[in-house]
Motif scaffolding. Structure first.
Motif, PDB file in Angstrom:
ATOM      1  N   GLN A 153       0.844  -1.192   0.000  1.00  0.00           N
ATOM      2  CA  GLN A 153       0.000   0.000   0.000  1.00  0.00           C
ATOM      3  C   GLN A 153       0.888   1.254   0.000  1.00  0.00           C
ATOM      4  O   GLN A 153       0.634   2.218  -0.718  1.00  0.00           O
ATOM      5  N   LEU A 154       1.923   1.192   0.802  1.00  0.00           N
ATOM      6  CA  LEU A 154       2.860   2.316   0.865  1.00  0.00           C
ATOM      7  C   LEU A 154       3.510   2.544  -0.498  1.00  0.00           C
ATOM      8  O   LEU A 154       3.558   3.676  -0.999  1.00  0.00           O
ATOM      9  N   THR A 155       3.975   1.477  -1.099  1.00  0.00           N
ATOM     10  CA  THR A 155       4.572   1.598  -2.430  1.00  0.00           C
ATOM     11  C   THR A 155       3.560   2.183  -3.414  1.00  0.00           C
ATOM     12  O   THR A 155       3.887   3.060  -4.221  1.00  0.00           O
ATOM     13  N   GLY A 156       2.318   1.712  -3.306  1.00  0.00           N
ATOM     14  CA  GLY A 156       1.276   2.195  -4.206  1.00  0.00           C
ATOM     15  C   GLY A 156       1.004   3.686  -4.028  1.00  0.00           C
ATOM     16  O   GLY A 156       0.877   4.426  -5.015  1.00  0.00           O
ATOM     17  N   LEU A 157       0.947   4.139  -2.797  1.00  0.00           N
ATOM     18  CA  LEU A 157       0.707   5.560  -2.551  1.00  0.00           C
ATOM     19  C   LEU A 157       1.879   6.395  -3.060  1.00  0.00           C
ATOM     20  O   LEU A 157       1.690   7.488  -3.594  1.00  0.00           O
ATOM     21  N   CYS A 158       3.065   5.861  -2.908  1.00  0.00           N
ATOM     22  CA  CYS A 158       4.236   6.568  -3.441  1.00  0.00           C
ATOM     23  C   CYS A 158       4.123   6.685  -4.955  1.00  0.00           C
ATOM     24  O   CYS A 158       4.420   7.736  -5.540  1.00  0.00           O
TER      25      CYS A 158
ATOM     26  N   GLN B 153      -4.175   7.946   4.453  1.00  0.00           N
ATOM     27  CA  GLN B 153      -3.658   6.582   4.451  1.00  0.00           C
ATOM     28  C   GLN B 153      -2.134   6.614   4.532  1.00  0.00           C
ATOM     29  O   GLN B 153      -1.516   5.841   5.263  1.00  0.00           O
ATOM     30  N   LEU B 154      -1.558   7.532   3.778  1.00  0.00           N
ATOM     31  CA  LEU B 154      -0.098   7.671   3.807  1.00  0.00           C
ATOM     32  C   LEU B 154       0.373   8.043   5.209  1.00  0.00           C
ATOM     33  O   LEU B 154       1.310   7.434   5.751  1.00  0.00           O
ATOM     34  N   THR B 155      -0.288   9.015   5.801  1.00  0.00           N
ATOM     35  CA  THR B 155       0.074   9.399   7.176  1.00  0.00           C
ATOM     36  C   THR B 155      -0.063   8.203   8.109  1.00  0.00           C
ATOM     37  O   THR B 155       0.802   7.956   8.961  1.00  0.00           O
ATOM     38  N   GLY B 156      -1.133   7.445   7.930  1.00  0.00           N
ATOM     39  CA  GLY B 156      -1.365   6.282   8.783  1.00  0.00           C
ATOM     40  C   GLY B 156      -0.275   5.236   8.643  1.00  0.00           C
ATOM     41  O   GLY B 156       0.214   4.687   9.640  1.00  0.00           O
ATOM     42  N   LEU B 157       0.126   4.969   7.411  1.00  0.00           N
ATOM     43  CA  LEU B 157       1.186   3.985   7.192  1.00  0.00           C
ATOM     44  C   LEU B 157       2.498   4.463   7.790  1.00  0.00           C
ATOM     45  O   LEU B 157       3.271   3.676   8.337  1.00  0.00           O
ATOM     46  N   CYS B 158       2.732   5.755   7.686  1.00  0.00           N
ATOM     47  CA  CYS B 158       3.940   6.317   8.305  1.00  0.00           C
ATOM     48  C   CYS B 158       3.891   6.113   9.816  1.00  0.00           C
ATOM     49  O   CYS B 158       4.892   5.746  10.436  1.00  0.00           O
ATOM     50  N   ASN B 159       2.716   6.312  10.389  1.00  0.00           N
ATOM     51  CA  ASN B 159       2.591   6.099  11.830  1.00  0.00           C
ATOM     52  C   ASN B 159       2.815   4.639  12.199  1.00  0.00           C
ATOM     53  O   ASN B 159       3.442   4.333  13.212  1.00  0.00           O
TER      54      ASN B 159
END
Lengths: 170, 170
Positions: A153-158, B153-159
Motif C-alpha cells: 500500500q505504501l509503495t502504491g501511494l508513493c 492513508q499515507l500518514t497512517g502507514l507512516c505512523n
DNA sequence: CGCATTTCAGCCCAACTGAGATGC
DNA sequence: CGCATCTCAGTTTGGCTGAAATGC
C-alpha cells in the motif's frame, strides 16, 4: 527541573498538527502532517540503513551505484547513464565514483563507442562487497515493520504521488 | 547514438525491482521497492518545498525551527527543547540558529530559569517571514496530488512504521 | 561532586553552480 | 559549427564527534 517539566514525550508531529489547527490553518494541517511524517520515516529508514552499511564502509548512495553496475549486462555503464538511472546530478556521480575508485570498488574505462565518455565498471572486489552488503540490506527490506499489505500500500501511494508529480510516464 | 539506444524513460525503480528478482532476491524485492519509492517521494517533496521557500531565503529546516518558535507560548524556547522537538542534534541546532540570527530572524537570550541554557526567540521579522512562507507552503500541503483518503492513508502507514520503529510511545 | 546545557572546531557527505577540456 | 560528456574548483547544507566552558 520543576515537576511537570519532564512531560510525556508525546509525538512532535501530532503536536505540530495541533498548533497548525490552533493557528487557523486546519485546511493545511493534514497535508503538513503527511509531509512531516514521511520526512520522519525517511529519516528513520535511512539511519537504519546507513547503520547497517557502516561496517562495509559504504553509504546507501554508493550501494545504489554499485548495485546498478552489477546488474547491467556488461557490469559497466557510461557516467551519463548512471546519472540518469540514479537520478542524480552528473557532478555528484563524478564525486561518488571518485570515492568508489579510491576504495577499489569501481574503475573508469574509456568508452569504445564514444570518445567523449567514460565507462564505470564494477571490480571483483565491488561485486563481492555488493553481495555481502545486499545480504544485510535484504534482511532490512524483508522486515520493514509493515506487513505485506501495508508495505505494498505504501509503495502504491508513493507511485500515486510520483504520477501526480510527473515522475512516472503515466 | 544508435537507434533503440534512446529507450523509453521507464521507471528506474520498477527496473531495479526486476533486477532484484532476476538476481534471486525476490523475497526482498517488494521491500526494496517500498524503501526506494519512499526515498524518491521524499526527494520530490523536498525539492518542491525548497523551491517554494527559495524566494524567502530559508530552507525547510529553518522554516521548521521558526514555526516551532512561533507556536510556543512565549515565542521562545530553550535550545535543548528545540533539539528535542525537531529531533535534531544539538550541534545542528546551534548551527541553524547561527544562520537565523545572522538573518535577523531569531535572537538568543539568557534563560532566566537556568543559567546554563539559552532561549531562542523569534523576532518580529521572523514572525512576518513565517507568515508569508506558510501561506505558500500551506498551498503545497493542501494540494499534494493525493486525495484526502490517500493522504491520510499515507500518514497512517507512516505512523505504523514509526510505531514499529519505536518512534512513537505506542 | 556528577550531570546537563551549549558551543566550538573539525570532519564527512551530498548537492549544486559555472567553467573548461574533449570529442561527436 | 553547435552540442554532449565529463571533470574540476568552489560553495552550501546538514549531520556527526569529541572537547571544553559554564552552571545546576
Amino acid at each position: 527541573m520543576s515537576p511537570q517539566t519532564k512531560q510525556r514525550p508525546s509525538d512532535p508531529i501530532a503536536e505540530a498538527q495541533r498548533q497548525w489547527v490552533a493557528h487557523g490553518w486546519e485546511h493545511a494541517a493534514p497535508g503538513m502532517a503527511a509531509v512531516v511524517s514521511l520526512v520522519r520515516v525517511h529519516q528513520l529508514m535511512m539511519s537504519r540503513i546507513e547503520h547497517e552499511l557502516k561496517p562495509f564502509g559504504i553509504t546507501f548512495s554508493r550501494f545504489e551505484l554499485l548495485a546498478l553496475l552489477m546488474f547491467s549486462s556488461s557490469r559497466a555503464l557510461p557516467m551519463s547513464k548512471v546519472s540518469a538511472r540514479l537520478q542524480v546530478h552528473p557532478a555528484s556521480v563524478t564525486n561518488t565514483v571518485d570515492r568508489l575508485v579510491n576504495d577499489g570498488l569501481v574503475e573508469r574505462h574509456p568508452n569504445p563507442d564514444d570518445g567523449r565518455g567514460l565507462l564505470v565498471g564494477i571490480t571483483d572486489q565491488g561485486i563481492a562487497l555488493v553481495h555481502s552488503a545486499a545480504a544485510v540490506l535484504n534482511q532490512v527490506f524483508t522486515d520493514l515493520g509493515l506487513d505485506e499489505a501495508e508495505r505494498d500500500q505504501l509503495t502504491g501511494l508513493c507511485n500515486t504521488y510520483r504520477r501526480a508529480a510527473g515522475d512516472l510516464t503515466d
